[in-house]
Design a protein around this motif. Structure first.
Motif, short mmCIF file in Angstrom:
data_model
loop_
_atom_site.label_atom_id
_atom_site.label_comp_id
_atom_site.label_asym_id
_atom_site.label_seq_id
_atom_site.Cartn_x
_atom_site.Cartn_y
_atom_site.Cartn_z
N SER A 92 0.81 -1.30 0.06
CA SER A 92 0.03 -0.01 -0.11
C SER A 92 0.83 1.09 -0.11
N ILE A 93 0.81 1.83 -1.23
CA ILE A 93 1.47 3.31 -1.23
C ILE A 93 0.60 4.33 -0.47
N GLY A 108 10.13 9.90 -11.52
CA GLY A 108 10.81 8.72 -11.25
C GLY A 108 10.34 7.69 -10.44
N LEU A 109 9.40 8.26 -9.50
CA LEU A 109 8.87 7.48 -8.10
C LEU A 109 8.07 6.30 -8.78
N LEU A 113 9.17 2.58 -7.16
CA LEU A 113 8.27 1.78 -6.50
C LEU A 113 7.85 0.52 -7.15
N LYS A 114 7.76 0.49 -8.55
CA LYS A 114 7.57 -0.77 -9.16
C LYS A 114 8.62 -1.77 -8.84
N LEU A 155 3.05 7.25 -11.89
CA LEU A 155 3.09 6.48 -10.83
C LEU A 155 2.08 5.20 -11.21
N ILE A 156 0.82 5.57 -11.57
CA ILE A 156 -0.11 4.62 -11.74
C ILE A 156 0.40 3.82 -12.88
#
Length: 374
Positions: A92-93, A108-109, A113-114, A155-156
């Motif tokens: 969960s982010i 680049g987040l 996170l990926k 991000l999505i």
């Protein structure tokens, strides 16, 4: 379920989303789930990293904190290893752009996170999105917001989350304009409703010059949290003074919590010197905050009405069954009607719906409904 949260910081009392994540983790553990947290960009950490147990509501939560001084390469490697070791069912982010970059531009987040999420089912909670959300916004905000919105989209795209949520109707509407569909996971009170402390009550009443015999002759209102010029508090206090006068009562005003602008408080105190009794209690432990809230007849909100849905302070006031007096508004004409309808819903919710355990149950149910089927 095993849930691993990723937020930016976990310094208690210094990061609202970190405090939220820790409390939500504790309530999930109370319900029988497992929870752990990574603070991925912690500005408050003195060392480069640490693994330890943080406590909330009597539960010990395993956390890893990574300093903002570390390179992203090192943070990705450490966080991915922690995720692999924890083997959660969900990642969960907890997203706040300024938490992951000082200027709110964490380019680049999504790619980072990926790599950290290791292909596990992912949820994103949008605590904040981007600035410049209305046609009334300054041009600079719109320009800045253009890039922040692109970061959200990236991000999505990078994570392909199974679930996306936000805390309020305003952000849900704004995200919808970019074809980003979210559920609302409402905030909970950051202050638990506890039994009042009679000794502390007496101390405050003595400070205000009130005793048990004349309490009914007073209307006591209060502001919890930040005070700042332009929040409309002078008009609100003035209106409440006239109402109290018409009812044959005196008015007392209590400021408590991290007040922020002390000069503005002193200005208001001088302005109403012959009309209103003032007391500034400063920062307090949670049980004393709850005691003060239960002493109030009404509460004043320093949060713009458009943002009630994302205010932990508003949630705390409603959990304590208080009438909340509006003091400030931001002009967001595109969503005015929808916000008014949603705020009416918030005002009428049962007070228990503002409890952390209620929201934890909603969150767990949402994850369970979208869990991959074997």
């Amino acid at each position: 379920m095993k849930i691993l949260f990723i937020c930016s910081s976990l310094e208690a009392g210094c990061d609202g989303v970190g405090d939220y994540t820790r409390r939500l983790s504790a309530e999930l553990m109370r319900a029988g789930h497992e929870a752990t947290i990574i603070a991925l960009h912690d500005r408050h950490l003195l060392s480069d990293s640490e693994k330890r147990t943080q406590h909330d509501q009597g539960f010990g939560i395993s956390v890893m904190r990574l300093s903002d001084r570390l390179s992203w390469r090192k943070k990705i490697l450490a966080a991915a290893a922690y995720v692999h070791s924890a083997a959660p069912d969900w990642v969960s982010i907890q997203y706040v752009p300024y938490g992951f970059h000082r200027k709110g531009l964490p380019f680049g987040l999504g790619k980072s996170l990926k790599k950290i999420a290791c292909g596990l089912p992912t949820h994103i909670m949008f605590h904040e999105i981007w600035v410049g959300i209305t046609r009334m916004s300054p041009l600079a905000h719109k320009f800045y917001g253009f890039f922040q919105a692109r970061i959200v989209r990236a991000l999505i795209s990078g994570l392909n989350p199974a679930i996306m949520t936000t805390s309020n109707r305003l952000y849900q509407l704004v995200l919808d304009t970019r074809h980003i569909q979210t559920d609302i996971l409402p905030l909970f009170s950051n202050i638990s409703l506890t039994a009042p402390d009679p000794a502390y009550e007496d101390l405050i009443y003595r400070t205000l010059g009130i005793d048990s015999y004349n309490r009914s002759h007073y209307t006591v209102i209060g502001l919890f949290g930040s005070l700042y010029p332009g929040c409309g508090l002078e008009q609100t206090i003035g209106k409440q003074y006239l109402i109290s006068l018409a009812e044959g009562k005196k008015l007392a005003f209590i400021a408590f919590g991290r007040i922020g602008d002390l000069k503005e408080y002193e200005r208001l105190k001088r302005h109403f010197a012959w009309q209103v009794t003032f007391a500034n209690l400063g920062e307090l432990p949670e049980n004393e905050i709850s005691t003060v809230m239960q002493m109030l007849d009404k509460a004043v909100s320093g949060t713009p009405v458009e943002h009630y849905g994302k205010s932990g302070v508003y949630a705390a006031l409603k959990l304590h069954k208080l009438e909340v007096l509006d003091s400030v508004s931001n002009c967001i004409p595109e969503y005015e009607s929808e916000i008014a309808t949603y705020n009416h819903f918030l005002d009428k919710r049962d007070f228990q719906a503002w409890n952390a355990d209620f929201v934890a149950h909603l969150f767990a149910s949402l994850l369970h409904s979208k869990a991959p089927r074997a």
